[in-house]
Design an enzyme around this catalytic site. Structure first.
Site, PDB file in Angstrom:
ATOM      1  N   ASP A 176     -50.108 -64.411 -77.430  1.00 39.95           N
ATOM      2  CA  ASP A 176     -49.949 -65.628 -77.068  1.00 39.95           C
ATOM      3  C   ASP A 176     -51.014 -66.674 -76.219  1.00 39.95           C
ATOM      4  O   ASP A 176     -51.758 -66.165 -75.479  1.00 39.95           O
ATOM      5  CB  ASP A 176     -48.943 -65.536 -76.053  1.00 39.95           C
ATOM      6  CG  ASP A 176     -48.297 -66.603 -74.962  1.00 39.95           C
ATOM      7  OD1 ASP A 176     -48.477 -67.615 -75.715  1.00 39.95           O
ATOM      8  OD2 ASP A 176     -47.970 -66.667 -73.858  1.00 39.95           O
ATOM      9  N   ASN A 206     -50.943 -69.671 -75.200  1.00 43.32           N
ATOM     10  CA  ASN A 206     -50.597 -70.708 -74.176  1.00 43.32           C
ATOM     11  C   ASN A 206     -49.711 -70.159 -72.968  1.00 43.32           C
ATOM     12  O   ASN A 206     -49.437 -71.181 -72.325  1.00 43.32           O
ATOM     13  CB  ASN A 206     -49.988 -72.102 -74.938  1.00 43.32           C
ATOM     14  CG  ASN A 206     -48.430 -71.756 -75.411  1.00 43.32           C
ATOM     15  OD1 ASN A 206     -48.251 -70.510 -75.402  1.00 43.32           O
ATOM     16  ND2 ASN A 206     -48.024 -72.786 -75.974  1.00 43.32           N
ATOM     17  N   ASP A 243     -46.849 -69.074 -72.580  1.00 42.42           N
ATOM     18  CA  ASP A 243     -45.152 -69.148 -72.436  1.00 42.42           C
ATOM     19  C   ASP A 243     -44.604 -67.990 -72.830  1.00 42.42           C
ATOM     20  O   ASP A 243     -43.467 -67.743 -72.744  1.00 42.42           O
ATOM     21  CB  ASP A 243     -44.814 -70.283 -73.486  1.00 42.42           C
ATOM     22  CG  ASP A 243     -45.002 -69.720 -74.818  1.00 42.42           C
ATOM     23  OD1 ASP A 243     -45.541 -68.748 -75.206  1.00 42.42           O
ATOM     24  OD2 ASP A 243     -44.486 -70.781 -75.740  1.00 42.42           O
ATOM     25  N   ASP A 245     -48.006 -66.729 -80.674  1.00 49.08           N
ATOM     26  CA  ASP A 245     -48.295 -67.989 -81.772  1.00 49.08           C
ATOM     27  C   ASP A 245     -49.279 -68.006 -82.651  1.00 49.08           C
ATOM     28  O   ASP A 245     -50.028 -67.021 -82.758  1.00 49.08           O
ATOM     29  CB  ASP A 245     -48.220 -69.134 -80.765  1.00 49.08           C
ATOM     30  CG  ASP A 245     -49.356 -69.045 -79.488  1.00 49.08           C
ATOM     31  OD1 ASP A 245     -50.307 -68.607 -79.928  1.00 49.08           O
ATOM     32  OD2 ASP A 245     -48.919 -69.098 -78.335  1.00 49.08           O
ATOM     33  N   ASP A 284     -43.478 -64.296 -95.296  1.00 51.89           N
ATOM     34  CA  ASP A 284     -41.908 -63.843 -95.477  1.00 51.89           C
ATOM     35  C   ASP A 284     -41.224 -64.777 -96.099  1.00 51.89           C
ATOM     36  O   ASP A 284     -41.074 -65.997 -95.520  1.00 51.89           O
ATOM     37  CB  ASP A 284     -41.504 -63.432 -94.058  1.00 51.89           C
ATOM     38  CG  ASP A 284     -40.712 -62.238 -94.047  1.00 51.89           C
ATOM     39  OD1 ASP A 284     -39.774 -61.806 -94.833  1.00 51.89           O
ATOM     40  OD2 ASP A 284     -41.015 -61.159 -93.154  1.00 51.89           O
ATOM     41  N   GLU A 319     -38.548 -56.422-100.310  1.00 48.34           N
ATOM     42  CA  GLU A 319     -37.856 -55.639 -99.210  1.00 48.34           C
ATOM     43  C   GLU A 319     -36.267 -55.094 -99.925  1.00 48.34           C
ATOM     44  O   GLU A 319     -35.589 -55.890-100.191  1.00 48.34           O
ATOM     45  CB  GLU A 319     -37.442 -55.900 -98.131  1.00 48.34           C
ATOM     46  CG  GLU A 319     -36.852 -55.161 -97.117  1.00 48.34           C
ATOM     47  CD  GLU A 319     -36.100 -55.787 -95.693  1.00 48.34           C
ATOM     48  OE1 GLU A 319     -35.965 -54.743 -94.857  1.00 48.34           O
ATOM     49  OE2 GLU A 319     -35.668 -56.833 -95.928  1.00 48.34           O
ATOM     50  N   ASP A 344     -38.892 -53.392 -88.131  1.00 51.15           N
ATOM     51  CA  ASP A 344     -37.355 -52.955 -88.255  1.00 51.15           C
ATOM     52  C   ASP A 344     -37.294 -51.388 -87.840  1.00 51.15           C
ATOM     53  O   ASP A 344     -36.112 -50.855 -87.942  1.00 51.15           O
ATOM     54  CB  ASP A 344     -36.670 -53.179 -89.503  1.00 51.15           C
ATOM     55  CG  ASP A 344     -36.478 -54.600 -89.959  1.00 51.15           C
ATOM     56  OD1 ASP A 344     -36.532 -55.413 -88.992  1.00 51.15           O
ATOM     57  OD2 ASP A 344     -36.614 -55.042 -91.029  1.00 51.15           O
TER      58      ASP A 344
HETATM   59  C1  GLC Z   1     -34.825 -57.672 -93.139  1.00 50.12           C
HETATM   60  C2  GLC Z   1     -35.649 -58.164 -92.176  1.00 50.12           C
HETATM   61  C3  GLC Z   1     -34.783 -57.866 -90.731  1.00 50.12           C
HETATM   62  C4  GLC Z   1     -33.850 -58.818 -90.614  1.00 50.12           C
HETATM   63  C5  GLC Z   1     -33.008 -58.777 -91.754  1.00 50.12           C
HETATM   64  C6  GLC Z   1     -32.025 -59.870 -92.003  1.00 50.12           C
HETATM   65  O1  GLC Z   1     -34.553 -56.336 -93.131  1.00 50.12           O
HETATM   66  O2  GLC Z   1     -36.862 -57.148 -92.063  1.00 50.12           O
HETATM   67  O3  GLC Z   1     -35.688 -57.962 -89.654  1.00 50.12           O
HETATM   68  O4  GLC Z   1     -32.954 -58.470 -89.418  1.00 50.12           O
HETATM   69  O5  GLC Z   1     -33.619 -58.650 -93.215  1.00 50.12           O
HETATM   70  O6  GLC Z   1     -32.861 -60.974 -92.447  1.00 50.12           O
HETATM   71 CA    CA Z   2     -47.207 -68.836 -77.038  1.00 52.90          CA
END
Ligand code: GLC
Ligand code: CA
Length: 559
Positions: free
Chosen positions: A22, A24, A26, A30, A99, A256, A330
């Protein structure tokens, strides 16, 4: 042999931006925080950073519910901050993998807002809307985060599908316009100069037409995966995505893929390059799953783990490429799952787990803090859960009396995704150096012992061990390309395997036991003279019979 690719030789490091650094005060990590730590990652030696989502999001599922795919989440900074981070990463020789969350959007995404506004809105068909059946949901599917996978919408008297939270409506990939919209957005990011995509639950994008009821699970809802995972058109869609976007850039891509089998993975990640580079499979993570989904406190048996890892190693050989991971945002920390997180064995077992994974064939992924031996969090109350999955599971499991409060709390504490999401432990100062404010999720109290500052200063730390491990990959092609062969399949204490390439062999021996164990070197190596490439106990020599200390590992090279 197929052409060699840079992403086969790479090590990927996953950043969960909310919990990394972090800048800043908060209490929320970030982009400027990430920028300030890029030198740290360079020193570690990784090649690629996978950033969990940084897009505009209402944060119902911590960024995996996106309301604007071309904007940065306010809490994380601005697009200028992003561009600076990307440029700095590139100047250090680090690549950035984004992602890509396109099975669903946020319900606050303008497309969904329009889609739900009326049945004849031009974007109605961007999502999956159905009439109810006898006053109930269109089918019996339960969502991954508890409750029904359908949400009733009064305005138009229909239900929409959400495999995750009701704030994550599923996109309708059968609609050509949806796919075009996804590809345009991906192209926009590629043109910005990003280096790859990690594709969120990409195996779920194609649903079996008719959306049939699923077999009823312990929570009373139907299980959707047989009708959503690896669905009928998923490969067609990914091939199209590859033609329209991926093939035009030099990217690293990983899907994934919950529910993926070896046979399916050969299609997703075929070396012919028509779809993705590799997949994340879940079989090894699901070994301690069971009737009540993942909620239990069971230990994974080493023989089972070896069986699954070996199946993937040999199953994809020459046909597709493996990704290798023990941890991500996860999963609970692997150190607390298959290692030993007591102060006595923490470091030895963290190094052993790292060795066991990184010497396998595939592209290894390091999750933030894994390189320090970070552990699960010692939860003392359900009020400490921050993750929607844990919060909902606690409610559902206790309300339906599936478990006692005590057991539900114990199981969720052990398996909660929050275990991975506590702040990165940078130093032994307040809040582990993660923030000068108050963090959005509690810092693990063990930061006074486990932190980056202390480990960078100490030569035999987990951090420096990871550096060596990563550096070895660059030095020895056999680590990247050697064939895999399992030894001792029946041992519950030792995971030993070989990597072979032409005249060379690598023998990897990892003890998962808290006791001393004896290991006999396979006969054909007893005569040869090998060298010790790596050891977590400072072992200097090989002998025909090795007495392994608790959680000892060693890598021997024979040429
Ligand atoms: C994937 C992500 C997970 C998320 C899920 C729904 O499994 O890694 O963090 O909750 O998809 O997007
Ligand atoms: Ca921050």
């Amino acid at each position: 042999m197929a052409e060699k690719k840079w992403w086969q030789k790479s090590v990927v490091y996953q950043i969960y931006p909310r919990s990394f650094c972090d800048s800043n005060g908060d209490g929320i990590g970030d982009l400027n925080g990430i920028s300030s730590k890029l030198e740290y990652l360079k020193e570690l030696g990784i090649d690629v950073i996978w950033l969990s989502p940084i897009y505009q999001s209402p944060n119902d599922d911590m960024g995996y519910d996106i309301s604007d795919y071309r904007a940065v989440m306010k809490e994380f900074g601005t697009m200028e901050d992003y561009d600076r981070m990307l440029a700095k990463a590139h100047s250090l020789g680090l690549k950035i993998m984004m992602d890509l969350v396109v099975n669903h959007t946020s319900d606050e995404h303008p497309l969904f807002v329009e889609s739900r506004s009326s049945k004849d809105n031009p974007h109605r068909d961007f999502y999956i809307w159905r009439d109810g059946k006898d006053g109930k949901a269109p089918n019996n599917w339960g969502s991954s985060f508890g409750g029904s996978a359908w949400e009733y919408d009064e305005a138009t008297d229909q239900y929409y599908l959400h495999l995750f939270s009701k704030k994550q409506p599923d996109l309708n990939w059968e609609n050509d316009a949806v796919r075009k919209w996804v590809y345009d957005m991906m192209t926009w990011w590629c043109d910005k100069g990003i280096d790859g995509f990690r594709m969120d639950v990409i195996s779920l994008i194609s649903k079996v037409p008719g959306l049939p009821d699923g077999e009823v699970g312990k929570n009373g809802y139907g299980i959707f995966s047989p009708y959503c995972a690896n669905g009928p058109r998923v490969h067609e869609y990914l091939q199209e995505m590859n033609r329209e976007v991926l093939s035009k850039y030099d990217l690293i891509t990983v899907g994934e893929c919950s529910g993926v089998t070896v046979e399916e993975a050969k299609k997703y990640a075929s070396s012919s390059g028509e779809e993705l580079n590799m997949v994340f499979q879940f079989e090894h993570m699901d070994l301690d799953g069971g009737e009540s989904f993942k909620w239990n406190h069971d230990k994974i048996r080493l023989t089972k783990l070896k069986e699954v890892m070996s199946k993937w190693q040999t199953g994809l050989e020459g046909k597709a490429w493996n990704s290798l991971y023990w941890c991500n945002h996860d999963q609970p920390r692997m150190l607390s799952r298959m290692g030993n997180d007591s102060p006595k064995y923490r470091e030895a077992s963290a190094k052993m787990l790292a060795t066991c994974l990184h010497m396998l064939k595939g592209t290894p992924y390091v999750y933030q803090g894994e390189e320090l031996g970070m552990t699960n969090y010692p939860f003392t109350s359900p009020n400490e859960f921050r993750d929607i999955e844990s919060i909902n599971a606690y409610r559902e499991l206790t309300e339906k009396e599936i478990f006692s409060r005590k057991d539900a709390f114990d199981y969720i504490s052990y398996k909660s995704r929050d275990n991975a999401r506590t702040p990165m432990q940078w130093d032994d100062g307040p809040q582990a150096g993660f923030t000068t404010g108050s963090p959005w999720i509690a810092v693990n109290p063990n930061y006074t012992q486990i932190n980056a500052k202390e480990q960078i200063a100490r030569k035999d730390s987990v951090f420096h061990y990871y550096r060596k491990l990563i550096a070895l990959r660059r030095q020895y092609d056999i680590i990247v390309y050697g064939d895999y062969g399992l030894l001792l399949p029946d041992s519950e204490e030792i995971y030993a395997y070989l990597r072979t390439r032409e005249e060379q062999a690598l023998l990897v021996v990892c003890s998962f036991s808290e006791q001393e164990t004896v290991y006999e070197i396979p006969g054909r190596f007893a005569e040869k003279s090998g060298t010790v490439l790596l050891s977590n106990y400072g072992r200097k020599e090989i002998s025909a019979i090795l007495t392994l200390k608790p959680y000892e590992c060693a890598v021997f090279l024979y040429e």
